[in-house]
Design an enzyme around this catalytic site. Structure first.
Site, PDB file in Angstrom:
ATOM      1  N   GLY A  59       0.824  -1.204   0.000  1.00 51.19           N
ATOM      2  CA  GLY A  59       0.000   0.000   0.000  1.00 51.19           C
ATOM      3  C   GLY A  59       0.859   1.256   0.000  1.00 51.19           C
ATOM      4  N   GLU A  73       1.831   3.115  -2.366  1.00 50.33           N
ATOM      5  CA  GLU A  73       2.866   3.115  -3.419  1.00 50.33           C
ATOM      6  C   GLU A  73       2.827   4.386  -4.252  1.00 50.33           C
ATOM      7  OE1 GLU A  73       0.510   0.778  -3.113  1.00 50.33           O
ATOM      8  OE2 GLU A  73       1.420  -1.211  -2.864  1.00 50.33           O
ATOM      9  N   GLY A  74       1.722   5.147  -4.116  1.00 44.78           N
ATOM     10  CA  GLY A  74       1.537   6.328  -4.968  1.00 44.78           C
ATOM     11  C   GLY A  74       0.454   6.073  -6.013  1.00 44.78           C
ATOM     12  N   LYS A  75      -0.507   5.207  -5.643  1.00 46.89           N
ATOM     13  CA  LYS A  75      -1.583   4.863  -6.589  1.00 46.89           C
ATOM     14  C   LYS A  75      -2.418   6.088  -6.946  1.00 46.89           C
ATOM     15  CE  LYS A  75      -3.124   1.866  -3.601  1.00 46.89           C
ATOM     16  NZ  LYS A  75      -2.030   1.933  -2.615  1.00 46.89           N
ATOM     17  N   ALA A 121      -8.187   3.387   3.045  1.00 50.01           N
ATOM     18  CA  ALA A 121      -7.321   3.909   1.987  1.00 50.01           C
ATOM     19  C   ALA A 121      -7.087   5.406   2.185  1.00 50.01           C
ATOM     20  CB  ALA A 121      -7.958   3.666   0.624  1.00 50.01           C
ATOM     21  N   GLY A 122      -5.912   5.854   1.783  1.00 47.74           N
ATOM     22  CA  GLY A 122      -5.621   7.290   1.749  1.00 47.74           C
ATOM     23  C   GLY A 122      -4.795   7.525   0.505  1.00 47.74           C
ATOM     24  N   HIS A 123      -5.404   8.075  -0.524  1.00 51.48           N
ATOM     25  CA  HIS A 123      -4.736   8.271  -1.811  1.00 51.48           C
ATOM     26  C   HIS A 123      -4.502   9.756  -2.027  1.00 51.48           C
ATOM     27  CE1 HIS A 123      -6.456   4.190  -3.373  1.00 51.48           C
ATOM     28  NE2 HIS A 123      -5.710   4.069  -2.297  1.00 51.48           N
ATOM     29  N   ARG A 180     -22.980 -13.280   5.708  1.00 50.19           N
ATOM     30  CA  ARG A 180     -24.356 -13.111   5.199  1.00 50.19           C
ATOM     31  C   ARG A 180     -25.266 -12.355   6.162  1.00 50.19           C
ATOM     32  NH1 ARG A 180     -23.582 -18.188   3.177  1.00 50.19           N
ATOM     33  NH2 ARG A 180     -22.321 -18.426   5.029  1.00 50.19           N
ATOM     34  N   GLN A 205      -5.042  -0.217  -1.049  1.00 52.21           N
ATOM     35  CA  GLN A 205      -4.080  -1.112  -0.376  1.00 52.21           C
ATOM     36  C   GLN A 205      -3.065  -1.646  -1.397  1.00 52.21           C
ATOM     37  OE1 GLN A 205      -7.724  -1.717   0.637  1.00 52.21           O
ATOM     38  NE2 GLN A 205      -7.088   0.028   1.826  1.00 52.21           N
ATOM     39  N   ARG A 220       0.281   7.719  10.951  1.00 50.39           N
ATOM     40  CA  ARG A 220       1.316   6.895  11.579  1.00 50.39           C
ATOM     41  C   ARG A 220       2.601   6.885  10.739  1.00 50.39           C
ATOM     42  NH1 ARG A 220      -1.516   1.178  12.243  1.00 50.39           N
ATOM     43  NH2 ARG A 220      -2.403   1.825  10.253  1.00 50.39           N
ATOM     44  N   ARG A 240       5.405   5.397   8.652  1.00 52.41           N
ATOM     45  CA  ARG A 240       5.497   4.168   7.865  1.00 52.41           C
ATOM     46  C   ARG A 240       6.866   3.532   8.082  1.00 52.41           C
ATOM     47  NH1 ARG A 240       3.287   7.279   2.563  1.00 52.41           N
ATOM     48  NH2 ARG A 240       1.074   7.238   3.066  1.00 52.41           N
ATOM     49  N   ASP A 254      12.773  10.095  -6.894  1.00 54.27           N
ATOM     50  CA  ASP A 254      13.482  11.287  -6.392  1.00 54.27           C
ATOM     51  C   ASP A 254      13.935  11.150  -4.937  1.00 54.27           C
ATOM     52  OD1 ASP A 254      10.508  11.362  -6.236  1.00 54.27           O
ATOM     53  OD2 ASP A 254      10.867  13.116  -4.973  1.00 54.27           O
TER      54      ASP A 254
HETATM   55  P1  GDP Z   1      -1.414   5.647  -2.278  1.00 50.22           P
HETATM   56  O1  GDP Z   1      -2.153   5.197  -1.074  1.00 50.22           O
HETATM   57  O2  GDP Z   1      -0.821   4.492  -3.034  1.00 50.22           O
HETATM   58  O3  GDP Z   1      -2.230   6.533  -3.177  1.00 50.22           O
HETATM   59  O4  GDP Z   1      -0.178   6.507  -1.762  1.00 50.22           O
HETATM   60  P2  GDP Z   1      -0.230   7.645  -0.611  1.00 50.22           P
HETATM   61  O5  GDP Z   1      -0.904   8.841  -1.162  1.00 50.22           O
HETATM   62  O6  GDP Z   1      -0.739   7.082   0.653  1.00 50.22           O
HETATM   63  O7  GDP Z   1       1.313   7.891  -0.387  1.00 50.22           O
HETATM   64  C1  GDP Z   1       2.151   8.301  -1.413  1.00 50.22           C
HETATM   65  C2  GDP Z   1       2.790   9.640  -1.009  1.00 50.22           C
HETATM   66  O8  GDP Z   1       3.876   9.901  -1.877  1.00 50.22           O
HETATM   67  C3  GDP Z   1       1.875  10.829  -1.143  1.00 50.22           C
HETATM   68  O9  GDP Z   1       2.222  11.766  -0.180  1.00 50.22           O
HETATM   69  C4  GDP Z   1       2.171  11.350  -2.536  1.00 50.22           C
HETATM   70  O10 GDP Z   1       1.896  12.724  -2.691  1.00 50.22           O
HETATM   71  C5  GDP Z   1       3.635  11.095  -2.611  1.00 50.22           C
HETATM   72  N1  GDP Z   1       4.181  10.807  -3.963  1.00 50.22           N
HETATM   73  C6  GDP Z   1       3.625  10.079  -4.965  1.00 50.22           C
HETATM   74  N2  GDP Z   1       4.502   9.956  -5.985  1.00 50.22           N
HETATM   75  C7  GDP Z   1       5.614  10.613  -5.618  1.00 50.22           C
HETATM   76  C8  GDP Z   1       6.891  10.819  -6.216  1.00 50.22           C
HETATM   77  O11 GDP Z   1       7.186  10.350  -7.307  1.00 50.22           O
HETATM   78  N3  GDP Z   1       7.810  11.551  -5.503  1.00 50.22           N
HETATM   79  C9  GDP Z   1       7.532  12.067  -4.270  1.00 50.22           C
HETATM   80  N4  GDP Z   1       8.486  12.762  -3.655  1.00 50.22           N
HETATM   81  N5  GDP Z   1       6.354  11.892  -3.684  1.00 50.22           N
HETATM   82  C10 GDP Z   1       5.407  11.153  -4.327  1.00 50.22           C
HETATM   83  P1  IMO Z   2      -3.801   2.714   0.569  1.00 51.03           P
HETATM   84  O1  IMO Z   2      -4.973   2.465  -0.337  1.00 51.03           O
HETATM   85  C1  IMO Z   2      -1.172   1.114   3.647  1.00 51.03           C
HETATM   86  C2  IMO Z   2      -2.941  -1.694   6.502  1.00 51.03           C
HETATM   87  C3  IMO Z   2      -3.092  -1.234   7.934  1.00 51.03           C
HETATM   88  C4  IMO Z   2      -2.939  -2.568   8.644  1.00 51.03           C
HETATM   89  C5  IMO Z   2      -3.627  -3.539   7.717  1.00 51.03           C
HETATM   90  C6  IMO Z   2      -5.069  -3.855   8.105  1.00 51.03           C
HETATM   91  O2  IMO Z   2      -3.668   4.129   1.016  1.00 51.03           O
HETATM   92  O3  IMO Z   2      -2.565   2.139  -0.010  1.00 51.03           O
HETATM   93  P2  IMO Z   2      -7.334  -2.456   7.957  1.00 51.03           P
HETATM   94  O4  IMO Z   2      -7.736  -1.174   8.584  1.00 51.03           O
HETATM   95  O5  IMO Z   2      -7.414  -2.457   6.465  1.00 51.03           O
HETATM   96  O6  IMO Z   2      -8.034  -3.654   8.544  1.00 51.03           O
HETATM   97  O7  IMO Z   2      -5.779  -2.644   8.348  1.00 51.03           O
HETATM   98  O8  IMO Z   2      -3.605  -2.938   6.435  1.00 51.03           O
HETATM   99  N1  IMO Z   2      -3.556  -0.798   5.496  1.00 51.03           N
HETATM  100  C7  IMO Z   2      -2.868   0.006   4.678  1.00 51.03           C
HETATM  101  N2  IMO Z   2      -1.547   0.255   4.603  1.00 51.03           N
HETATM  102  N3  IMO Z   2      -2.018   1.680   2.768  1.00 51.03           N
HETATM  103  C8  IMO Z   2      -3.337   1.426   2.817  1.00 51.03           C
HETATM  104  O9  IMO Z   2      -4.201   1.904   1.894  1.00 51.03           O
HETATM  105  C9  IMO Z   2      -3.819   0.581   3.822  1.00 51.03           C
HETATM  106  N4  IMO Z   2      -5.043   0.138   4.168  1.00 51.03           N
HETATM  107  C10 IMO Z   2      -4.868  -0.710   5.183  1.00 51.03           C
HETATM  108  O10 IMO Z   2      -2.088  -0.325   8.275  1.00 51.03           O
HETATM  109  O11 IMO Z   2      -1.582  -2.924   8.706  1.00 51.03           O
HETATM  110 MG    MG Z   3      -2.201   5.568   1.001  1.00 54.40          MG
END
Ligand code: GDP
Ligand code: IMO
Ligand code: MG
Length: 424
Positions: free
Chosen positions: A12, A14-16, A39-41, A143, A224, A303, A305, A333
């Site tokens: 999770g 990864e920068g989705k 999720a937090g994107h 169910r 995730q 939290r 990472r 980067d």
């Molecule tokens: P997601 O859950 O996969 O969408 O990823 P998150 O948003 O939780 O975490 C990715 C973090 O990396 C966010 O703060 C993005 O703004 C940041 N991010 C994404 N791509 C890049 C990148 O190529 N370089 C940098 N420095 N930050 C990035």
């Molecule tokens: P995005 O979409 C990173 C992790 C939690 C915990 C485990 C189970 O932003 O990539 P849950 O609340 O789903 O039952 O927690 O999964 N987790 C994530 N870690 N990115 C996420 O979402 C996550 N969603 C859940 O930290 O270890």
């Molecule tokens: Mg996230």
């Protein structure tokens, strides 16, 4: 028109969100298919940063439709809050958002159960986001779940809540020694949410079928990551859904054969939030340095990472189970300052070298990474927009990842902003 899937290839974060936002330029409809407000994107447009939890990350592109599919678990409180946050920032969400009537609903007792279970596990806790994800999916598969469509009929909804609350309260009272919940605690807020949400609710199956037929470009957004998949991840330190490619069809109603392009999102190193094995995890001090440079703090919970180097064994698991057709590498980067960059190519386990990700989590926990050292490039990459302009060692790093993964890298991200992207 065939559909494109974007899926997390690690644990999770990864920068989705960033990759979805970039690819939304070439799409018409973005669909979330699993997970929930865990999720937090993050999407950064100009000077503005948005963190999306339930709303698909295509929302920042005007004119694009966004669908919360049947496989998502929806906390109405969080969804209404998210809609209002967008509204306050001048973005009209409601005219471009559809919510599947088949999606299951997270209710306050799911959140309390999530917290109670975690507390009971003590030092063996999973480190969930406390968003009630596991308990909502448990009810779905048991169910006894309540669906978005059920909110329409107050009498039916009330009866279903009463039945479920009876069971949950027995657990709270007898087993968890947690406070019981009253019917009003559950029903009260929901009377207010339904009028807010009902305009978005739709049978999204024929909607997506018709969009596909009309040649619209559909982008499926995974939450995730592969190693948090309930089957393919490090069980029990996983989430409760299928973020992997198989889940995208089940969670949206889009047939598997329509999904021809599968983009894996891979961070240039590895992070994980919560408990469970992370074979390339760095010693505290080094970890802290990478965390500071990469700003590795959770987008949902804040939290810290856990951080480690790139792990090819992990990503190959994602290549296999998702059938990745291409990879987007993010956060290159963040490695700009390093003299050397270690890459994990295999594991050592009790004297043996392993190249397959082990199925038993207990074995993963004992694995030591086998590193190959690659030379750093020691120059900033965020301003670069063309592959040819990347420093030779940065290109070499990406090419090594590519050969270790066995999949072509099509996108390299070198900053959080929409324009900080290199098409390879
Ligand atoms: P997601 O859950 O996969 O969408 O990823 P998150 O948003 O939780 O975490 C990715 C973090 O990396 C966010 O703060 C993005 O703004 C940041 N991010 C994404 N791509 C890049 C990148 O190529 N370089 C940098 N420095 N930050 C990035
Ligand atoms: P995005 O979409 C990173 C992790 C939690 C915990 C485990 C189970 O932003 O990539 P849950 O609340 O789903 O039952 O927690 O999964 N987790 C994530 N870690 N990115 C996420 O979402 C996550 N969603 C859940 O930290 O270890
Ligand atoms: Mg996230």
């Amino acid at each position: 028109m065939p559909a494109t899937l974007v899926v997390g290839a690690q644990w999770g974060d990864e920068g989705k969100g960033k990759v979805i936002d970039v690819l939304t330029a070439e799409a018409d409809v973005v669909v979330r298919y699993q997970g929930g407000s865990n999720a937090g994107h993050t999407v950064v447009v100009g000077a503005e940063t948005y963190v999306l939890h339930l709303i698909p990350s295509g929302m920042l592109y005007p004119g694009k439709m966004n669908v919360i599919g049947n496989g998502v678990v929806v906390d109405p409180a969080r969804l209404v809050e998210e809609i209002d946050t967008f509204k306050a920032r001048g973005i009209d969400v409601e005219s471009r958002l559809l919510l599947s009537d088949l999606a299951h609903v997270t209710l306050p007792y799911h959140k309390r159960l999530d917290e109670a279970r975690e507390a009971k596990r003590g030092s063996d806790k999973i480190g969930t986001t406390h968003q009630g994800i596991g308990p909502t999916y448990s009810d779905k598969y048991g169910r006894v779940g309540i669906k978005v469509g059920d909110l329409a009929d107050e009498a039916d909804f009330t009866e279903k809540v009463r039945r479920n609350l009876e069971e949950k309260n027995a657990f709270f009272r007898e087993y968890y020694h947690a406070p019981e919940m009253s019917m009003e605690e559950v029903l009260g807020p929901y009377r207010a949410y339904w009028p807010r949400l009902k305009g978005l609710v739709r049978n999204t199956i024929p909607y997506l079928r018709d969009e596909l037929k009309a040649g619209k470009r559909i982008l499926l957004e995974g939450a995730q990551g592969t190693l948090l998949d309930v089957d393919f991840g490090t069980y029990p330190y996983v989430s409760a859904s299928h973020p992997t490619a198989g889940g995208s069809s089940a969670g949206s109603g889009i047939p598997p054969r329509a999904i021809v392009r599968v983009v894996g999102v891979v961070k240039a190193y590895t992070t994980r939030v919560g408990a469970g094995p992370l074979p390339t995890e760095l010693p505290a001090e080094e970890q802290e340095r990478l965390r500071m440079v990469g700003r590795e703090y959770g987008a949902t919970t804040g939290r810290a990472r856990r951080c480690g180097w790139f792990d090819a064994v992990v990503v190959r698991r994602a290549v296999d189970v998702n059938g990745l057709t291409e990879v987007a590498v993010t956060k290159l980067d963040i490695l700009d300052h390093l003299d050397e960059v270690p890459v994990c190519v295999a594991y050592r386990y009790r004297g043996q070298e392993l190249t397959e990700f082990p199925t038993r989590t207990e074995v993963v926990a004992e694995c030591e990474p086998v590193y190959r050292m690659l030379p750093g490039w020691k120059s900033p990459t965020s301003g670069i927009r063309r592959w040819a302009d990347l420093p030779a060692n940065a290109k070499g790093y990406i090419e090594t990842l590519q050969s270790l993964m066995g999949v072509t890298v099509s996108i390299v991200s070198i900053g959080p902003r929409r324009d900080e992207i290199i098409r390879v």
